[in-house]
Write a protein that holds these residues in place. Structure first.
Motif, PDB file in Angstrom:
ATOM      1  N   GLY A  44       0.801  -1.065  -0.060  1.00 10.87           N
ATOM      2  CA  GLY A  44      -0.076   0.079  -0.038  1.00 10.87           C
ATOM      3  C   GLY A  44       0.951   1.214  -0.039  1.00 10.87           C
ATOM      4  O   GLY A  44       0.237   2.473   0.230  1.00 10.87           O
ATOM      5  N   SER A  45       2.188   1.078  -0.263  1.00  6.83           N
ATOM      6  CA  SER A  45       3.228   2.412  -0.238  1.00  6.83           C
ATOM      7  C   SER A  45       4.269   1.796  -1.266  1.00  6.83           C
ATOM      8  O   SER A  45       4.579   1.018  -1.081  1.00  6.83           O
TER       9      SER A  45
ATOM     10  N   ARG B 224       7.324   2.057   1.069  1.00  4.73           N
ATOM     11  CA  ARG B 224       7.606   0.742   1.885  1.00  4.73           C
ATOM     12  C   ARG B 224       7.957  -0.484   0.986  1.00  4.73           C
ATOM     13  O   ARG B 224       8.835  -1.237   1.308  1.00  4.73           O
TER      14      ARG B 224
ATOM     15  N   ARG C 204      -2.500   6.262  -7.447  1.00  4.97           N
ATOM     16  CA  ARG C 204      -1.758   7.010  -6.554  1.00  4.97           C
ATOM     17  C   ARG C 204      -1.691   8.467  -6.493  1.00  4.97           C
ATOM     18  O   ARG C 204      -1.998   9.275  -7.543  1.00  4.97           O
ATOM     19  N   ASN C 205      -1.482   9.073  -5.401  1.00  2.59           N
ATOM     20  CA  ASN C 205      -1.253  10.275  -4.975  1.00  2.59           C
ATOM     21  C   ASN C 205      -0.152  10.634  -4.391  1.00  2.59           C
ATOM     22  O   ASN C 205       0.691   9.474  -3.991  1.00  2.59           O
TER      23      ASN C 205
ATOM     24  N   ARG D  97      -0.100  10.738  -1.124  1.00  3.47           N
ATOM     25  CA  ARG D  97      -0.009  10.507   0.213  1.00  3.47           C
ATOM     26  C   ARG D  97      -0.399   9.060   0.285  1.00  3.47           C
ATOM     27  O   ARG D  97      -0.061   8.228   1.150  1.00  3.47           O
ATOM     28  N   SER D  98      -1.217   8.435  -0.821  1.00  2.00           N
ATOM     29  CA  SER D  98      -1.470   7.040  -0.472  1.00  2.00           C
ATOM     30  C   SER D  98      -1.473   6.351  -2.162  1.00  2.00           C
ATOM     31  O   SER D  98      -1.267   6.975  -3.141  1.00  2.00           O
ATOM     32  N   VAL D  99      -1.821   5.043  -1.919  1.00  3.65           N
ATOM     33  CA  VAL D  99      -1.854   4.221  -3.200  1.00  3.65           C
ATOM     34  C   VAL D  99      -2.987   3.105  -2.958  1.00  3.65           C
ATOM     35  O   VAL D  99      -2.971   2.684  -1.969  1.00  3.65           O
ATOM     36  N   SER D 100      -3.624   3.102  -3.839  1.00  6.70           N
ATOM     37  CA  SER D 100      -4.847   1.877  -3.730  1.00  6.70           C
ATOM     38  C   SER D 100      -4.703   1.257  -5.183  1.00  6.70           C
ATOM     39  O   SER D 100      -4.190   1.576  -6.281  1.00  6.70           O
TER      40      SER D 100
END
Length: 226
Positions: free
Chosen positions: A23-24, A27, A57-58, A60-63
């Motif tokens: 999710g990143s 990471r 993705r942006n 701040r986050s990934v989906s």
């Protein structure tokens, strides 16, 4: 997998799975020991090849997208299987197991291999040795042998060879009863007049050439007639 024709390379697919599950990008990049920018480029390259957006993705986050979920569901069992296979190979490096296929002559088996079989079996109980007793030439690669034992003079030039026994010398012998009834043998050339026993090499279709250089040619023709 191929890295062309509408499919991503295996490394690209594994990178996608890592990002999706982490999710990143940050990471995932740490787990993969690569930079975040390089990982981002890898995912864009995979998406371009497949023609689908796999991740949203942006800053701040990934989906994961629906297409990404479909791909991940198919990838995970395959990637797990690859990981298990690699772990099995790593485990195998630390153990001696499986079947060792060897081809050799009877003399080589009795003198070199047979004496060490009990200790080998005790030390490596998960290993099996399969021995083909044979005097013919063998293509150990084509016939899936792990190795063969032959006299050094019978090895092909491109074979990788290791010495496994002492130096050997051939001797021409005769029974005392034979010598009592035939003329004495004073020099190698005298053998031409005697009844010699020799090997016929089935693979080569010839009589084995004795190493006495000055008589080898005559001995081959003489032994062929007896």
């Amino acid at each position: 997998m191929r890295s062309h024709g509408g499919r991503g390379g295996l490394d690209d697919l594994a990178a996608f799975a890592c990002v999706a599950e982490a999710g990143s990008f940050t990471r995932a990049a740490a787990r993969l020991a690569m930079s975040t920018s390089n990982l981002s480029h890898t995912i864009r390259r995979l998406e371009a090849r497949l023609g689908y957006r796999l991740l949203q993705r942006n800053s701040r986050s990934v989906s994961i997208t629906e297409e990404g979920r479909t791909l991940l569901a198919a990838l995970r069992p395959a990637l797990d299987g690859i990981d298990e296979a690699l772990e099995s190979l790593a485990h195998g490096r630390e153990q001696v197991l499986g079947t060792l296929r060897l081809t050799m002559t009877r003399q080589a088996y009795e003198a070199i291999v047979r004496p060490i079989l009990p200790e080998f079996g005790t030390r490596y109980p998960e290993a099996t040795i399969e021995v083909l007793i044979d005097y013919a030439y063998r293509d150990i690669v084509a016939e899936q042998f792990d190795g063969g034992i032959r006299l050094g003079e019978k090895l092909e030039r491109d074979m990788i060879a290791l010495k496994v026994g002492p130096d050997l010398s051939m001797a021409i012998v005769a029974a005392p009863s034979y010598l009592d009834q035939h003329p004495p043998i004073l020099q190698p050339e005298d053998l031409i007049q005697h009844r010699c026993i020799n090997y016929r090499m089935l693979s080569a279709g010839t009589i084995y050439a004795w190493s006495s250089k000055e008589t080898a040619r005559h001995l081959r023709s003489a032994s062929a007639g007896h």
